[in-house]
Enzyme design. Structure first.
Site, mmCIF file in Angstrom:
data_model
loop_
_atom_site.group_PDB
_atom_site.id
_atom_site.type_symbol
_atom_site.label_atom_id
_atom_site.label_comp_id
_atom_site.label_asym_id
_atom_site.label_seq_id
_atom_site.Cartn_x
_atom_site.Cartn_y
_atom_site.Cartn_z
ATOM 1 N N ASP A 234 0.876 -1.185 -0.041
ATOM 2 C CA ASP A 234 0.102 -0.003 0.097
ATOM 3 C C ASP A 234 1.030 1.107 -0.197
ATOM 4 O O ASP A 234 2.029 1.278 0.429
ATOM 5 C CB ASP A 234 -1.062 -0.062 1.076
ATOM 6 C CG ASP A 234 -2.255 0.691 1.032
ATOM 7 O OD1 ASP A 234 -3.212 0.418 0.578
ATOM 8 O OD2 ASP A 234 -1.957 2.191 1.106
ATOM 9 N N LYS B 126 -0.699 2.874 7.315
ATOM 10 C CA LYS B 126 -1.853 1.955 7.158
ATOM 11 C C LYS B 126 -0.817 0.564 7.095
ATOM 12 O O LYS B 126 -1.118 -0.558 7.930
ATOM 13 C CB LYS B 126 -2.666 1.843 6.235
ATOM 14 C CG LYS B 126 -3.359 0.598 5.927
ATOM 15 C CD LYS B 126 -4.238 0.754 4.451
ATOM 16 C CE LYS B 126 -5.401 1.683 4.403
ATOM 17 N NZ LYS B 126 -6.220 1.281 3.299
ATOM 18 N N GLU C 10 -14.250 -9.566 -8.021
ATOM 19 C CA GLU C 10 -14.561 -10.056 -6.711
ATOM 20 C C GLU C 10 -16.066 -9.552 -6.724
ATOM 21 O O GLU C 10 -16.666 -8.790 -7.322
ATOM 22 C CB GLU C 10 -13.906 -9.408 -5.648
ATOM 23 C CG GLU C 10 -13.702 -7.692 -5.750
ATOM 24 C CD GLU C 10 -14.961 -6.970 -5.371
ATOM 25 O OE1 GLU C 10 -15.152 -5.893 -5.766
ATOM 26 O OE2 GLU C 10 -15.768 -7.501 -4.402
ATOM 27 N N PHE C 11 -16.796 -10.571 -5.791
ATOM 28 C CA PHE C 11 -18.057 -10.487 -5.393
ATOM 29 C C PHE C 11 -18.340 -10.346 -3.955
ATOM 30 O O PHE C 11 -19.038 -11.002 -3.393
ATOM 31 C CB PHE C 11 -18.714 -11.477 -5.838
ATOM 32 C CG PHE C 11 -18.734 -11.733 -7.566
ATOM 33 C CD1 PHE C 11 -17.684 -12.515 -8.008
ATOM 34 C CD2 PHE C 11 -19.365 -10.721 -8.288
ATOM 35 C CE1 PHE C 11 -17.540 -12.480 -9.410
ATOM 36 C CE2 PHE C 11 -19.343 -11.117 -9.757
ATOM 37 C CZ PHE C 11 -18.308 -11.792 -10.129
ATOM 38 N N ARG D 74 -19.065 -8.790 -0.443
ATOM 39 C CA ARG D 74 -20.141 -7.829 0.354
ATOM 40 C C ARG D 74 -19.337 -7.309 1.503
ATOM 41 O O ARG D 74 -18.609 -8.201 2.271
ATOM 42 C CB ARG D 74 -21.413 -8.729 0.738
ATOM 43 C CG ARG D 74 -22.448 -9.028 -0.244
ATOM 44 C CD ARG D 74 -23.348 -9.879 -0.025
ATOM 45 N NE ARG D 74 -22.986 -10.904 0.688
ATOM 46 C CZ ARG D 74 -23.337 -11.888 1.478
ATOM 47 N NH1 ARG D 74 -24.569 -11.425 1.895
ATOM 48 N NH2 ARG D 74 -22.755 -13.053 1.678
ATOM 49 N N LYS E 273 -18.936 -8.867 -13.777
ATOM 50 C CA LYS E 273 -19.097 -7.994 -12.583
ATOM 51 C C LYS E 273 -20.233 -6.895 -12.352
ATOM 52 O O LYS E 273 -20.721 -6.809 -11.610
ATOM 53 C CB LYS E 273 -17.689 -7.536 -12.361
ATOM 54 C CG LYS E 273 -17.494 -6.497 -11.247
ATOM 55 C CD LYS E 273 -17.748 -7.086 -9.733
ATOM 56 C CE LYS E 273 -17.927 -5.838 -8.777
ATOM 57 N NZ LYS E 273 -18.088 -6.200 -7.500
ATOM 58 N N GLY F 162 -36.054 -1.558 1.583
ATOM 59 C CA GLY F 162 -35.295 -0.588 2.555
ATOM 60 C C GLY F 162 -35.386 0.823 1.908
ATOM 61 O O GLY F 162 -36.395 1.176 1.092
ATOM 62 N N CYS G 191 -20.099 0.604 -4.049
ATOM 63 C CA CYS G 191 -20.133 -0.307 -5.410
ATOM 64 C C CYS G 191 -21.300 -0.198 -6.080
ATOM 65 O O CYS G 191 -21.260 0.283 -7.341
ATOM 66 C CB CYS G 191 -19.878 -1.550 -4.959
ATOM 67 S SG CYS G 191 -18.348 -1.740 -4.044
HETATM 68 C C1 UDX Z 1 -22.005 -5.310 -3.189
HETATM 69 C C2 UDX Z 1 -22.233 -6.676 -3.593
HETATM 70 O O1 UDX Z 1 -23.234 -7.579 -3.195
HETATM 71 C C3 UDX Z 1 -20.948 -7.353 -3.722
HETATM 72 O O2 UDX Z 1 -21.065 -8.385 -4.541
HETATM 73 C C4 UDX Z 1 -20.092 -6.201 -4.529
HETATM 74 O O3 UDX Z 1 -18.515 -6.814 -4.413
HETATM 75 C C5 UDX Z 1 -19.859 -5.162 -3.764
HETATM 76 O O4 UDX Z 1 -21.243 -4.543 -3.788
HETATM 77 P P1 UDX Z 1 -22.109 -4.227 -0.734
HETATM 78 O O5 UDX Z 1 -21.891 -2.961 -1.275
HETATM 79 O O6 UDX Z 1 -21.203 -4.574 0.540
HETATM 80 O O7 UDX Z 1 -21.803 -5.479 -1.930
HETATM 81 O O8 UDX Z 1 -23.562 -4.291 -0.290
HETATM 82 P P2 UDX Z 1 -24.645 -5.434 -0.326
HETATM 83 O O9 UDX Z 1 -24.646 -6.051 0.632
HETATM 84 O O10 UDX Z 1 -24.771 -5.866 -1.766
HETATM 85 O O11 UDX Z 1 -25.919 -3.945 -0.399
HETATM 86 C C6 UDX Z 1 -26.114 -3.172 -1.346
HETATM 87 C C7 UDX Z 1 -27.257 -2.183 -1.177
HETATM 88 O O12 UDX Z 1 -28.452 -2.806 -1.107
HETATM 89 C C8 UDX Z 1 -27.124 -1.761 0.551
HETATM 90 O O13 UDX Z 1 -27.338 -0.371 0.556
HETATM 91 C C9 UDX Z 1 -28.229 -2.580 1.249
HETATM 92 O O14 UDX Z 1 -28.678 -1.840 2.412
HETATM 93 C C10 UDX Z 1 -29.361 -2.709 0.016
HETATM 94 N N1 UDX Z 1 -30.122 -3.986 0.173
HETATM 95 C C11 UDX Z 1 -29.495 -5.403 -0.020
HETATM 96 C C12 UDX Z 1 -31.513 -3.857 0.528
HETATM 97 O O15 UDX Z 1 -31.745 -2.685 0.521
HETATM 98 N N2 UDX Z 1 -32.294 -4.944 0.410
HETATM 99 C C13 UDX Z 1 -31.652 -6.172 0.327
HETATM 100 O O16 UDX Z 1 -32.213 -7.330 0.295
HETATM 101 C C14 UDX Z 1 -30.113 -6.477 0.168
#
Ligand code: UDX
Length: 426
Positions: free
Chosen positions: A31, A36, A147-148, A150, A200, A249, A256
């Site tokens: 990095d 860090k 990558e996927f 969360r 992706k 929600g 992302c």
């Molecule tokens: C996401 C993808 O899931 C992940 O695969 C990718 O690599 C990065 O982006 P993340 O950004 O951590 O991950 O959030 P995620 O858990 O996917 O939720 C995304 C948004 O959708 C959040 O604001 C969450 O609150 C919302 N959400 C998710 C809902 O409102 N309802 C749901 O059922 C799921």
């Protein structure tokens, strides 16, 4: 096992480096932030990720994981160089890949012959080819490996993925990268680079579309007198749909979804296709923020001017400390514009830095709801679902809750004497 360099120690790089070390490889993570790097070599994790502290400690103590500053010397002994660099959204909605270009310039002459560059950063379709050409090294292959992960569950998502996506023009390079993941039991999707890069964006865009769909469906349920939880139970039972990502929600956010959605629309437009469906999903998400505010006005039965509004939850979802593109902040700004006086609490937000200055940030649920005229639940923290709402009610000016996560039991709240509203539940 292999010698791996991971460039970038952010959400993706730190998880990738730590998990690859856990899988038995010897990993050097690079990095540019010296502080860090020092923290990480001391076993301190700067982000909120379950299981990461233990895996980091394990890698350090087994001396199969270390952190350094500067990429050029790190890559000289690497068989694989993972790019886990930030690719932020530029002002025009296009992806800024300058961090990747800078690193490629830095390593292109020193990376050993026969090594493989593995791009794990989210980059526009065609970036694999442009990295290969700017590298000017036909003895170094470039493989896409999106990558996927969360946030909050990144380690689990890395070690137990639904699939591993590989994008390569050189079949042997593809096999070399696939072998890094030998101890992970998951289907391999081995395709060409543009398809891997597209997978992706398609995944995140489809997930965002699914969330926007269920948010809109909740509004329909309210209009026709159906119950969204019953509807999504029936919907999700269809194997073609699946029950995950069907939780209504305040809208989707994070570092992302918003970026990737804009990038895919922009990519398509630049390539000559108007992705109006995705534009509509982005618009629907903006409207969801406004819908939450409209429901707040309905609950108040009038203007929000001068009303004491409590926000429970500020992060873009529970189990993370990330405020980036948080729907809670979007909604807070709309409430401020309508003259509401905001008090907020989030278990993972200790500093007001990065928040609208009008928000009075407090440190407990009790402090947050005291004297409130209206309380909004914007992030589904267990602390809120498990709270003693009977006790909280007595400190409120008006026991009124708008549950934008359907996190609480509707009948229990009404029993307790709350004016209560949520999203699409009868
Ligand atoms: C996401 C993808 O899931 C992940 O695969 C990718 O690599 C990065 O982006 P993340 O950004 O951590 O991950 O959030 P995620 O858990 O996917 O939720 C995304 C948004 O959708 C959040 O604001 C969450 O609150 C919302 N959400 C998710 C809902 O409102 N309802 C749901 O059922 C799921």
């Amino acid at each position: 096992m292999s010698n791996v360099t991971v460039i970038g120690a952010g959400y993706v790089g730190l998880t990738t480096a730590t998990c690859l070390a856990h899988l038995g490889h010897t990993v050097t993570c690079v990095d540019i932030d010296e502080a860090k790097v020092g923290q990480l070599n001391n076993g301190q994790v700067p982000i909120h990720e379950a299981r990461l502290p233990e895996l980091l400690q394990d890698g350090l103590s087994k001396q199969v994981l270390k952190f350094v500053v500067g990429a050029s010397q790190a890559v000289t002994a690497s068989e694989f160089v993972f790019l886990c660099l930030p690719t932020p959204q530029g002002d025009d909605g296009r992806v800024d890949i300058s961090a990747i270009s800078t690193v490629i310039e830095e390593i292109r002459e020193v990376i050993p012959p026969g090594s493989t560059i593995v791009n794990k950063s989210t980059t526009p379709v065609g970036t694999n080819a442009s990295i290969q050409s700017s590298l000017q090294r036909d003895d170094v292959a470039v493989v896409s490996n999106p990558e996927f992960l969360r946030e909050g569950v990144a380690v689990t998502d890395f070690l137990q993925p639904d699939r591993i996506v590989i994008g390569a023009t050189d079949p042997e390079a593809a096999q070399r990268v696939i072998s890094l993941y030998d101890s992970i039991d998951a289907p391999i999707v081995n395709v060409d680079p543009p398809s891997a890069e597209t997978i992706k964006y398609a995944t995140n865009s489809f997930l965002a579309t699914k969330v926007s769909f269920v948010n809109a469906l909740a509004a329909v349920c309210e209009a026709v007198g159906a119950d969204i939880e019953s509807v999504t139970r029936g919907l999700g039972a269809d194997q073609r749909i699946g029950s995950r990502f069907l939780q209504p929600g305040p809208g989707w956010g994070g570092s992302c979804f918003p970026k990737d959605m804009q990038a895919l629309v922009r990519m398509a437009t630049d390539a000559g296709y108007q992705f109006d469906l995705l534009r509509a999903v982005i618009e629907a998400n903006e409207q969801q923020f406004e819908r939450i505010v409209a429901k707040a006005e309905q609950l108040i039965d009038g203007s929000l001017e001068g009303v004491n509004v409590t926000l429970l939850g500020l992060t873009f979802k529970a189990h993370t400390d990330d405020l980036r593109n948080s729907p809670a902040i979007e909604i807070a700004n709309l409430l401020i514009a309508k003259g509401a006086k905001l008090t907020a609490y989030d278990p993972m937000v200790e500093s007001p830095a990065g928040l609208p200055e009008e928000i009075n940030l407090v440190r407990t649920t009790e402090q947050a709801v005291a004297r409130s005229d209206l309380t909004l639940i914007l992030t589904e923290w267990p602390e809120f679902t498990r709270a003693n709402w009977g006790a909280l009610r007595d400190s409120m000016t008006v026991p009124r809750v708008l549950d934008a996560r359907n996190a609480l039991d509707r009948s229990a709240m009404v029993e307790l004497g709350f004016q209560y509203d949520d999203l699409g539940r009868t």
